[in-house]
Motif scaffolding. Sequence first.
Motif, mmCIF file in Angstrom:
data_model
loop_
_atom_site.group_PDB
_atom_site.id
_atom_site.type_symbol
_atom_site.label_atom_id
_atom_site.label_comp_id
_atom_site.label_asym_id
_atom_site.label_seq_id
_atom_site.Cartn_x
_atom_site.Cartn_y
_atom_site.Cartn_z
ATOM 1 N N SER A 104 -13.581 2.778 6.758
ATOM 2 C CA SER A 104 -12.441 2.717 6.489
ATOM 3 C C SER A 104 -11.707 4.031 5.783
ATOM 4 O O SER A 104 -10.656 4.304 6.068
ATOM 5 N N LYS A 105 -12.394 4.978 5.363
ATOM 6 C CA LYS A 105 -12.000 6.266 5.243
ATOM 7 C C LYS A 105 -11.908 7.144 6.254
ATOM 8 O O LYS A 105 -10.648 7.714 6.245
ATOM 9 N N ILE A 106 -12.576 7.006 7.145
ATOM 10 C CA ILE A 106 -12.698 7.837 8.287
ATOM 11 C C ILE A 106 -11.400 7.430 9.281
ATOM 12 O O ILE A 106 -10.640 8.074 9.662
ATOM 13 N N PHE A 107 -11.369 5.907 9.396
ATOM 14 C CA PHE A 107 -9.881 5.280 10.137
ATOM 15 C C PHE A 107 -8.744 5.915 9.299
ATOM 16 O O PHE A 107 -7.704 6.338 9.913
ATOM 17 N N ALA A 108 -8.617 6.033 7.976
ATOM 18 C CA ALA A 108 -7.436 6.301 7.263
ATOM 19 C C ALA A 108 -7.133 7.835 7.676
ATOM 20 O O ALA A 108 -5.993 8.356 7.675
ATOM 21 N N THR A 109 -8.375 8.673 7.597
ATOM 22 C CA THR A 109 -7.999 10.276 7.849
ATOM 23 C C THR A 109 -7.598 10.405 9.428
ATOM 24 O O THR A 109 -6.424 10.914 9.458
ATOM 25 N N ILE A 110 -8.072 9.365 10.256
ATOM 26 C CA ILE A 110 -7.844 9.709 11.775
ATOM 27 C C ILE A 110 -6.187 9.186 11.990
ATOM 28 O O ILE A 110 -5.319 9.941 12.588
ATOM 29 N N LEU A 111 -5.935 8.010 11.195
ATOM 30 C CA LEU A 111 -4.598 7.616 11.673
ATOM 31 C C LEU A 111 -3.511 8.234 10.904
ATOM 32 O O LEU A 111 -2.375 8.606 11.473
ATOM 33 N N ALA A 112 -3.741 9.062 9.696
ATOM 34 C CA ALA A 112 -2.729 9.836 9.028
ATOM 35 C C ALA A 112 -2.556 10.889 9.766
ATOM 36 O O ALA A 112 -1.477 11.449 10.011
ATOM 37 N N ASP A 113 -3.468 11.392 10.443
ATOM 38 C CA ASP A 113 -3.523 12.651 11.522
ATOM 39 C C ASP A 113 -2.496 12.269 12.592
ATOM 40 O O ASP A 113 -1.616 13.131 13.151
ATOM 41 N N ILE A 114 -2.855 11.243 13.308
ATOM 42 C CA ILE A 114 -2.181 10.780 14.666
ATOM 43 C C ILE A 114 -0.850 10.334 14.331
ATOM 44 O O ILE A 114 0.229 11.014 15.024
ATOM 45 N N PHE A 126 -4.861 4.987 0.046
ATOM 46 C CA PHE A 126 -3.886 3.806 0.160
ATOM 47 C C PHE A 126 -4.108 3.367 1.398
ATOM 48 O O PHE A 126 -4.001 2.084 1.879
ATOM 49 N N ILE A 127 -4.210 4.108 2.501
ATOM 50 C CA ILE A 127 -4.226 3.729 3.826
ATOM 51 C C ILE A 127 -5.757 2.779 4.124
ATOM 52 O O ILE A 127 -5.551 1.747 4.922
ATOM 53 N N ALA A 128 -6.746 3.362 3.525
ATOM 54 C CA ALA A 128 -7.919 2.681 3.730
ATOM 55 C C ALA A 128 -8.108 1.223 2.945
ATOM 56 O O ALA A 128 -8.568 0.375 3.614
ATOM 57 N N ILE A 129 -7.023 1.125 2.021
ATOM 58 C CA ILE A 129 -7.223 -0.064 1.254
ATOM 59 C C ILE A 129 -6.418 -1.090 2.321
ATOM 60 O O ILE A 129 -6.755 -2.222 2.416
ATOM 61 N N GLY A 130 -5.084 -0.627 2.835
ATOM 62 C CA GLY A 130 -4.561 -1.472 3.852
ATOM 63 C C GLY A 130 -5.366 -1.981 5.012
ATOM 64 O O GLY A 130 -5.333 -3.151 5.586
ATOM 65 N N PHE A 131 -6.263 -1.066 5.608
ATOM 66 C CA PHE A 131 -7.076 -1.326 6.772
ATOM 67 C C PHE A 131 -8.064 -2.311 6.047
ATOM 68 O O PHE A 131 -8.265 -3.130 6.885
ATOM 69 N N LEU A 132 -8.592 -2.161 4.966
ATOM 70 C CA LEU A 132 -9.610 -3.074 4.510
ATOM 71 C C LEU A 132 -9.006 -4.622 4.489
ATOM 72 O O LEU A 132 -9.462 -5.474 4.884
#
Length: 446
Positions: A117-127, A137-143
């Motif tokens: 979830s944390k990795i996903f948040a980092t990648i999505l924020a970058d893209i 916050f992004i990781a929580i939404g993903f979960l």
Amino acid sequence: MSDNVSDRTQGDGPVLRRSIGTTQLALYALGSMVGSGIYGLIGKAAGEAGSAVWLSFVVALCAALLTSLSYASLGSRYPRAGGAAYVTGRAFRLPIVSFIIGLALVASGLTSIATQSKIFATILADIAGLEQLSPTFIAIGFLLILGGIVFRGIRESMWVNVVCTLMEVGGLLLVIASGISYWGSVDYFQTPPERADTAFGVIVLQASVLTFFAFIGFEDAINVAEECKDPERTIPRGLIIATFTAALLYIAVAVTAVSVVPWHELATTSSPLTEVMRRSAPGIPPGIMTFIALFSVANTALVNYVTASRLIYGMSGQGLLPNHFGRLHAKQRTPHIAVLALLAVSLLLVIAGGIADLAAATVLLLLVVFIAVNASLVTLKRRADEKPGQFEIPVILPLAGIAVCTGLLLTRLASSDWRAPALAGALIALILALYAVLRMGKSDVR
């Protein structure tokens, strides 16, 4: 259908929906194996084995296949959602062993879900250019989205898994296709010169300890057994197809990677396959691999979420956890209480941060689980009153699996710092304490 199916399927209440065929199960297991690990693992393995890194994947395949075949055989005998927790309980008849094995796997799944979830948040924020948003916050939404998919049903989870797995495999095939013209350009038996005093076979074996972990994930398949069509056949076929497909992809990617990028450069880059693509196919935007990694990370989290929820459901059916964890939603026919419990703990882990050491500790526990599963098959095969399954293997194979996994565990303990083994010990102590609490409150446990 065999008589090994859970008693819950015989009642009047809702049961898990059987919708998974061989192809879907193979993709499920493959998606769990071909996760984000290979995208970074190849560089570290090349640093240990040089251009001979492809051979370390061959050795790792042999090691992984031993335990994979044991899972396949056990799945054909006992198609139960509890997976390893169920078979160890049946073999050793000690509830505490099943409890430790089951919760060790749940802990592994939870740390993986939170980490991905944390990795996903980092990648999505970058893209997406969302640097102003907190990764947490992004990781929580993903979960929350992930939990919604798993709650919605196994069909929906499987379709998301299929899409993500095809994207993952497509990314690896793209790497292979872009660099296949480089094949034959290097010595594929070259090892690091600083290790000239070490035997070639030893170098390859030591690197295979690392590459073995690229195959971890096949064990997830057995936990959706109660949602498979004809599980006695589907599980062995799906597991074997997935393991060999992953091996072929890994070996081809390893050959491609060291052909395009010298192994010593590959070992120092933070994104090895992106670097391979940059050199072999400069016309393709480098961000394509980052985009594919997003699907890979999401898929790993999804598979671990489904697996952990089915483990909890299965352990409830064995009387190892309170019976409300074994309840199914009347409409969705998913273990909704287990799904919500996992969501709550995953959210806490993401908010709390720092779970890298916990993830390293659960890797050690996974090897203990593999040893226990292989030992279970040996025990059950030697028990006269146990019916054979539709996929049987010689007893020498699980015995070899025990030896290989024990060797990997000892090697991992010797090479790791003290924190991972200490945390693994602490997790077992915590699991034992929870077992004692549940035993004291027997009335709350089925």
